[in-house]
Design a protein around this motif. Structure first.
Motif, mmCIF file in Angstrom:
data_model
loop_
_atom_site.group_PDB
_atom_site.id
_atom_site.type_symbol
_atom_site.label_atom_id
_atom_site.label_comp_id
_atom_site.label_asym_id
_atom_site.label_seq_id
_atom_site.Cartn_x
_atom_site.Cartn_y
_atom_site.Cartn_z
ATOM 1 N N THR A 246 7.495 11.875 -1.546
ATOM 2 C CA THR A 246 6.113 12.332 -1.627
ATOM 3 C C THR A 246 6.099 13.458 -2.657
ATOM 4 O O THR A 246 6.812 14.445 -2.508
ATOM 5 N N VAL A 247 5.310 13.296 -3.709
ATOM 6 C CA VAL A 247 5.281 14.292 -4.779
ATOM 7 C C VAL A 247 4.532 15.536 -4.335
ATOM 8 O O VAL A 247 4.984 16.665 -4.531
ATOM 9 N N ASP A 248 3.368 15.344 -3.712
ATOM 10 C CA ASP A 248 2.549 16.451 -3.220
ATOM 11 C C ASP A 248 2.047 16.045 -1.842
ATOM 12 O O ASP A 248 1.250 15.103 -1.718
ATOM 13 N N ALA A 249 2.514 16.715 -0.815
ATOM 14 C CA ALA A 249 2.177 16.330 0.552
ATOM 15 C C ALA A 249 0.672 16.364 0.804
ATOM 16 O O ALA A 249 0.158 15.598 1.625
ATOM 17 N N ARG A 250 -0.054 17.231 0.107
ATOM 18 C CA ARG A 250 -1.507 17.293 0.302
ATOM 19 C C ARG A 250 -2.189 16.079 -0.309
ATOM 20 O O ARG A 250 -3.179 15.582 0.225
ATOM 21 N N ARG A 251 -1.671 15.597 -1.417
ATOM 22 C CA ARG A 251 -2.259 14.446 -2.095
ATOM 23 C C ARG A 251 -1.749 13.129 -1.508
ATOM 24 O O ARG A 251 -2.396 12.103 -1.605
ATOM 25 N N ARG A 252 -0.541 13.143 -0.921
ATOM 26 C CA ARG A 252 0.094 11.968 -0.323
ATOM 27 C C ARG A 252 0.433 10.905 -1.379
ATOM 28 O O ARG A 252 0.410 9.714 -1.093
ATOM 29 N N ASP A 253 0.756 11.362 -2.591
ATOM 30 C CA ASP A 253 1.171 10.415 -3.612
ATOM 31 C C ASP A 253 2.668 10.169 -3.489
ATOM 32 O O ASP A 253 3.444 11.070 -3.196
ATOM 33 N N VAL B 110 2.680 5.803 -6.941
ATOM 34 C CA VAL B 110 1.617 5.219 -6.121
ATOM 35 C C VAL B 110 0.695 6.347 -5.669
ATOM 36 O O VAL B 110 1.098 7.211 -4.883
ATOM 37 N N ASP B 111 -0.537 6.329 -6.183
ATOM 38 C CA ASP B 111 -1.507 7.375 -5.871
ATOM 39 C C ASP B 111 -2.677 6.749 -5.126
ATOM 40 O O ASP B 111 -3.604 6.203 -5.739
ATOM 41 N N VAL B 112 -2.624 6.820 -3.798
ATOM 42 C CA VAL B 112 -3.657 6.200 -2.974
ATOM 43 C C VAL B 112 -5.015 6.841 -3.218
ATOM 44 O O VAL B 112 -6.057 6.170 -3.189
ATOM 45 N N ALA B 113 -5.029 8.145 -3.493
ATOM 46 C CA ALA B 113 -6.296 8.853 -3.670
ATOM 47 C C ALA B 113 -7.125 8.278 -4.806
ATOM 48 O O ALA B 113 -8.360 8.288 -4.754
ATOM 49 N N SER B 114 -6.482 7.774 -5.852
ATOM 50 C CA SER B 114 -7.214 7.200 -6.982
ATOM 51 C C SER B 114 -7.015 5.694 -7.092
ATOM 52 O O SER B 114 -7.404 5.087 -8.094
ATOM 53 N N ASP B 115 -6.418 5.072 -6.072
ATOM 54 C CA ASP B 115 -6.191 3.617 -6.062
ATOM 55 C C ASP B 115 -5.365 3.154 -7.260
ATOM 56 O O ASP B 115 -5.627 2.098 -7.844
ATOM 57 N N THR B 116 -4.355 3.930 -7.627
ATOM 58 C CA THR B 116 -3.595 3.665 -8.851
ATOM 59 C C THR B 116 -2.122 3.448 -8.562
ATOM 60 O O THR B 116 -1.532 4.130 -7.725
ATOM 61 N N VAL B 117 -1.538 2.489 -9.284
ATOM 62 C CA VAL B 117 -0.092 2.259 -9.288
ATOM 63 C C VAL B 117 0.367 2.276 -10.742
ATOM 64 O O VAL B 117 -0.231 1.607 -11.595
ATOM 65 N N ILE B 118 1.407 3.041 -11.031
ATOM 66 C CA ILE B 118 1.955 3.121 -12.389
ATOM 67 C C ILE B 118 3.442 2.809 -12.333
ATOM 68 O O ILE B 118 4.175 3.377 -11.525
#
Length: 396
Positions: free
Chosen positions: A338-345, A358-366
């Motif tokens: 987890t890169v940033d526990a607040r963001r949950r990425d 994997v960034d759920v907050a912005s619906d993005t996978v890179i």
């Protein structure tokens, strides 16, 4: 000599040849990381009969500007060139917006994943646990009694998944005589020096000793932990890891291409870092994680396992551990960062520049693949993380 000049000619001149002695050094690494099957023994991880479809709506995102952690303006395109990148896929809400490949790469080129392989192993554990084949709370020696008396005596499968084993091992990639060098000799990745027996990986694992610190209290990154975890899977399932991964994850998620895993002299896989796969199949894998284990309405990985990765990382074990400086706001669970526990990425990260973000907050996978000459380059990782954040901000 440029990486693209390597292995040209019939035969290539000596200075352009790739061998086990140089395949992870610049400039040979570009060829080495995309031709592992020609350098090392491997086992195939079979693809799906019907790949899951990928929707494309191409947009030019490589021109996006952002600021590096050092305060310098740059773009995604400049960063691709400056960091020996080989592939980049940006997927938003299941749609591929950007797909870029470096010279010699294509959508069907397999690429060495290094420790992204660990995140695949950790995800597979969720499937096996849900099927009752393993129990993360079980002692490792319940499955592998031959590890009694080693560093793994008394630890659980969960300790392996979370890198919380009290083990005496230093993950130093640059020490030619250190623990990692001996580990790579046993795995068949490196040629042992004259007079030094290479052995085999599982023989090496039985030599590892405890640090004196208790299991389950401290994050300590040790690649052999994941090799032990894969060995547990094999013992529990009664099948080779490549088949387990294919049957329970790779084919069900709809992979379009066979992946592979490197093998040692006894046929044991390097579960911690030896998988090669295409960028597109990694995008499928990352999208499955973003969607809580769902692929086209089918539950491949239990949603509760994905939730646990997001929410159950031991923050204090991470802060007290040896990689907290990489992601100061992060943690680690089931071989995912987890890169940033607040963001949950979430991030799956491998040396020499491999990433699934994997960034759920912005619906993005890179997905970003590379052949950086330096194994661990935190400055480049942080530059790319700034780039990922610029992409997600733009898409959000």
């Amino acid at each position: 000599m440029r990486p693209t000049d390597i292995m040209r000619g019939s035969p290539p001149p000596p200075e352009a040849q790739v061998t086990k002695a140089n395949w992870r050094t610049y400039p040979a690494i570009r060829w080495g990381f995309t031709h592992a099957r020609e350098l090392l023994p491997t086992a195939a991880i079979r693809r799906a009969a019907q790949p899951s479809p990928l929707v494309e709506a191409q947009r030019e995102l490589t021109g996006l500007t952002f600021t590096t952690p050092e305060g310098q303006p740059t773009t995604i395109a400049e960063t691709l060139q400056a960091t020996d990148a080989d592939a980049l896929i940006v997927m938003h809400r299941g749609v591929i917006l950007t797909e870029w490949y470096g010279e010699g790469m294509s959508e069907t080129t397999p690429h060495m994943l290094c420790s992204v392989s660990k995140s695949i192993c950790g995800t597979l554990g969720g499937v096996l646990s849900a099927r009752g084949l393993i129990d993360p709370s079980d002692k490792v020696t319940n499955y592998l009694p031959e590890l009694a008396g080693t560093a793994y005596d008394g630890c659980t499968v969960r300790h392996l998944l979370d890198m919380q084993v009290g083990i005496r091992f230093e993950e130093d990639y640059d020490d030619p005589n250190g623990d990692v060098a001996r580990y790579r000799h046993s795995s068949g990745w490196d040629v042992a020096p004259p007079g030094v027996p290479s052995g085999d990986q599982r023989g090496f694992l039985t030599t590892l000793r405890p640090s004196g610190k208790p299991h389950g209290k401290l994050f300590h990154y040790v690649s052999p932990n994941t090799d032990v975890c894969g060995w547990v899977y094999e013992r529990a399932c009664g099948a080779p890891y490549a088949k387990i991964l294919s049957d329970y994850l790779w084919r069900p998620m709809g992979a379009a291409e066979d992946a592979s895993i490197t093998l040692d002299s006894m046929g044991a896989g390097r579960f911690a870092g030896g998988i090669s796969a295409t960028a597109r199949d990694l995008a499928r894998f990352g999208e499955m994680i973003r969607c809580r284990g769902l692929v086209q309405g089918r539950q491949i990985v239990p949603g509760a396992w994905i939730d646990d990765i997001h929410d159950a990382g031991d923050r204090q074990a991470w802060v007290d551990g040896d990689l907290a400086f990489v992601f100061p706001k992060g943690n680690y669970r089931s071989n995912w960062y987890t890169v940033d526990a607040r963001r949950r990425d979430l991030a799956a990260v491998g040396i020499h520049g491999q990433w699934i973000y994997v960034d759920v907050a912005s619906d993005t996978v890179i997905v970003k693949l590379a052949t950086q000459g330096q194994a661990m380059d935190i400055a480049q990782d942080h530059r790319w993380l700034a780039g990922f954040r610029a992409i997600t901000a733009h898409l959000a």
